[in-house]
Design an enzyme around this catalytic site. Structure first.
Site, PDB file in Angstrom:
ATOM      1  N   ASP A   1      11.393 -25.956  10.453  1.00 59.90           N
ATOM      2  CA  ASP A   1       9.982 -26.310  10.413  1.00 59.90           C
ATOM      3  C   ASP A   1       9.825 -27.830  10.472  1.00 59.90           C
ATOM      4  OD1 ASP A   1       7.346 -25.736  10.382  1.00 59.90           O
ATOM      5  OD2 ASP A   1       7.210 -25.258   8.252  1.00 59.90           O
TER       6      ASP A   1
ATOM      7  N   ASP B   1      19.946 -34.028   7.095  1.00 63.54           N
ATOM      8  CA  ASP B   1      19.430 -35.402   7.019  1.00 63.54           C
ATOM      9  C   ASP B   1      20.007 -36.262   8.137  1.00 63.54           C
ATOM     10  OD1 ASP B   1      21.594 -34.674   5.468  1.00 63.54           O
ATOM     11  OD2 ASP B   1      21.371 -36.293   4.034  1.00 63.54           O
TER      12      ASP B   1
ATOM     13  N   LYS C   1      22.146 -27.734   5.427  1.00 68.76           N
ATOM     14  CA  LYS C   1      22.328 -28.677   4.311  1.00 68.76           C
ATOM     15  C   LYS C   1      23.456 -28.124   3.431  1.00 68.76           C
ATOM     16  CE  LYS C   1      21.045 -32.295   1.937  1.00 68.76           C
ATOM     17  NZ  LYS C   1      21.477 -33.627   2.386  1.00 68.76           N
TER      18      LYS C   1
ATOM     19  N   TYR D   1      10.904 -19.461   2.675  1.00 68.14           N
ATOM     20  CA  TYR D   1       9.663 -18.861   3.172  1.00 68.14           C
ATOM     21  C   TYR D   1       9.578 -17.368   2.868  1.00 68.14           C
ATOM     22  CZ  TYR D   1       8.412 -22.995   5.873  1.00 68.14           C
ATOM     23  OH  TYR D   1       8.053 -24.255   6.256  1.00 68.14           O
TER      24      TYR D   1
END
Ligand code: NAP
Length: 431
Positions: free
Chosen positions: A320, A296, A245, A178
């Protein structure tokens, strides 16, 4: 609707219009928050709060939220405390008046107010238009996007045990994908970068490749994790989970996790314990458990082992997605509040966007902005008013008084946003 409810609705609407449209000279009698040298805020009893109405459904939900917030303050403190709403232009309204979506004057006013609340703002997809929300977050260094998500009994949910959801997501708000470092595939910058990557690092990208950069720094990761741990300690929460991640993006997402654990081990050594240490035996004194999960996996964990998660600290993009997915378990975006909080400034807002198809119809659910107002009241220390607000919302949902987003699932009559606000105010009481 009964005549009585109708006239109360009319009273609400006119009182709101009066409050929102007060001229600036009226606000001169209100005081602004003062920032002390140690960055602590001095909150006056007659307080000016910055207020951006927003685009799309913004004006509808802002109207409802402002009345509900004013009412709980009136009930909690009588004449002793009040908020003067300083209307600040942004988005379509600002563009119409000034030719700019976020004029410098509005940024200056937000700065003067220190704490503000805003409705959603449109971000046209495509070129040449930077998100106003991202601009404000970066301008005021509002590095923690705090999103509490919990269940209100009576709200329809797609899962069996929505009451198990009680999480607060701390999403890093100023870096990651972002940060806005991104170039079109055919720009000079993208061409230069592809050339540089090929020449210096032997990384070959095809000529049709656009490039975005994902910066994640130690300082910004640790200040976010610090805020999450401080919140967990202050509210005696069970755990802080670092979501990342890192198995794929080792030096950005993986580093976020490592820096988070390092911070807990150094700054909060006696107040936290790692999950793997806990398995070797519980400490004598209560501590916040530090865990980490790969993103995930976390998406399924919040569904399958919901009550094992409490405070979540994560990077911008993960946060988000994850917060919307958790919000879906407890009734959807119409009920998800948020605060963008830095060391000095704060802007509170609903998690959802402008929902343009419902604009101007007074049908949108104002709950997320009302709850964002509750967060704002807690932020400034007006907890008695925040408690009244949240209790009244709980009672309203228990009585299945809902707007169309939930009425269509519950198969009950849908209330307008204004009628919903009226029902919330009717249920307000001093504890
Ligand atoms: P959205 O405005 O959040 O709306 C998506 C859907 O969520 C709506 O169609 C509606 O679902 C439901 N919804 C959202 N708010 C609701 C409410 N208060 N009451 C009831 N239902 C509600 O997302 P979007 O359509 O992707 O984005 C529209 C614009 O908002 C874009 O320009 C985007 O950039 C902007 N945006 C702004 C912010 C912000 O200002 N912070 C945040 C996100 C998006 P149903 O269709 O199922 O009824």
């Amino acid at each position: 609707m009964t005549a009585c409810a109708e006239s109360f609705g009319y009273y609400l609407k006119s009182r709101l219009t009066f409050l929102i449209n007060k001229t600036d000279s009226t606000w001169n009698s209100m005081s602004y928050i003062q920032v002390r040298e140690d960055s602590k805020l001095e909150i006056p009893d007659d307080l000016t709060i910055g207020f951006i109405e927003g685009d799309g459904i913004g004006p509808d939900i802002s109207r409802a939220a402002v009345t509900v917030i004013n009412s709980c303050i009136e009930l909690a403190y009588k004449e002793k405390r009040r908020i003067g709403w300083k209307k600040i232009l942004a988005g379509d309204a600002a563009f119409e008046k000034t030719g700019k979506h976020l004029p410098q004057e509005s940024l200056d006013e937000l700065k003067k107010c220190v704490v503000s609340i805003k409705g959603p703002l449109t971000t046209p997809i495509g070129e040449g238009f930077r998100s106003l929300n991202v601009t404000m977050r970066q301008y005021f260094d509002l590095y923690a996007n705090v999103r509490p998500i919990r269940y209100f009994p009576g709200v329809p949910s797609p899962v069996k045990n929505p009451e198990k959801v009680d999480m607060v997501v701390f999403r890093e708000n100023t870096e990651d994908l972002y940060a806005g470092i991104e170039w079109r595939y055919d720009s000079d910058e993208a061409k230069k970068l592809r050339w540089f990557l090929k020449e210096d690092f032997q990384v070959k990208l095809t000529d049709d490749t656009g490039i975005g950069i994902k910066p994640i720094s130690k300082f910004k990761s640790q200040r976010l994790v610090r805020k999450a741990i401080q919140y967990a300690l202050a509210n005696r929460r069970k755990s802080v989970t670092l979501v990342h991640k890192g198995n794929i993006m080792k030096y950005t997402e993986g580093a976020f996790k490592e820096w988070g654990y390092d911070l807990a081990a150094t700054e909060f050594k006696d107040q936290t314990i790692r999950e793997d240490e806990l398995q070797q035996g519980a400490p004598a004194a209560w501590r916040v458990v530090m865990k980490d999960r790969i993103t995930d996996n976390m998406f399924q964990q919040v569904l399958t082992r919901t009550d094992e998660y409490d405070i979540i600290a994560t990077t911008n993009l993960n946060g988000d997605y994850l917060s919307d997915a958790i919000a879906a378990q407890v009734g959807g975006l119409g009920l998800a509040p948020g605060g963008n909080i830095g060391d000095v400034y704060a802007i509170f807002e609903a998690v959802h966007g402008t929902a343009p198809k419902y604009a101007g119809q007074d049908v949108a659910n104002p709950t997320s902005l009302i709850l964002s107002g509750g967060m704002m009241l807690r932020h400034i220390g007006w907890t008695e008013a925040a408690n009244i607000l949240e209790e009244a919302l709980t009672l309203t949902y228990a009585d299945q008084k809902v707007t169309q987003d939930l009425a269509r699932v519950l198969k009950v009559k849908a209330l307008s946003g204004t009628e919903f606000a009226t029902e919330v105010i009717k249920r307000m009481k001093v504890p």
